[in-house]
Design an enzyme around this catalytic site. Sequence first.
Site, PDB file in Angstrom:
ATOM      1  N   ASP A 132       1.016  -1.073   0.039  1.00  0.00           N
ATOM      2  CA  ASP A 132      -0.009   0.224   0.054  1.00  0.00           C
ATOM      3  C   ASP A 132       0.853   1.276  -0.074  1.00  0.00           C
ATOM      4  OD1 ASP A 132      -2.487  -1.246   0.020  1.00  0.00           O
ATOM      5  OD2 ASP A 132      -2.558  -1.509   2.092  1.00  0.00           O
ATOM      6  N   ASP A 150      -6.998  -1.507  -4.659  1.00  0.00           N
ATOM      7  CA  ASP A 150      -8.049  -1.105  -3.752  1.00  0.00           C
ATOM      8  C   ASP A 150      -9.055  -0.021  -4.083  1.00  0.00           C
ATOM      9  OD1 ASP A 150      -6.703  -2.911  -1.716  1.00  0.00           O
ATOM     10  OD2 ASP A 150      -5.750  -1.163  -0.826  1.00  0.00           O
TER      11      ASP A 150
END
Length: 177
Positions: A132, A150
């Site tokens: 991330d 995401d």
Amino acid sequence: MSPNLPNSSLSRAAARQPFWRWLMVALLVVALDHATKYWILQHYQWGDASVVTGFFNIVRAHNTGAAFSLLADHGGWQRWFFVLVAAAATLFILWQLRAHGGQKLASFSLACIMGGAIGNVIDRLMHGYVVDFLDFHWQGRHFPAFNVADMAISVGVAGMLLAELLRWRRERSQPQA
């Protein structure tokens, strides 16, 4: 297409065309996701961050859990659980795209979800965690870091909700027989 083909062959060929279009959308999501993650892995060490604006940073974070780090601290079994869930979701989405590829909003949304799921599964299989890197914050409060996969999943879920709402409204507005 040859005019000599029976109508059923023409309709089957026409029905397959959207299926491939949606697979290309999913592939584009996977490619964008991994291009950005590759860049992060090449330029940042775990925990590094760069301030971009007063509310946005680029960071390198590792997520062994699901959304919002759900189950991240559960000893590793969740890695394989999430891989299996994503594999099952991908098979279901492929079936839905094959059957309903002409429904543009729903199919686009499913393709985004599938591409995002595959992107994160590749990370889980390669690294044991998902990379991330997008960190939004406001007044000292940080939204959990996330990535392109995401975002695609979130856009896909929102699109599916909208597609269902529009379908429901269409059905409600049609006179009862």
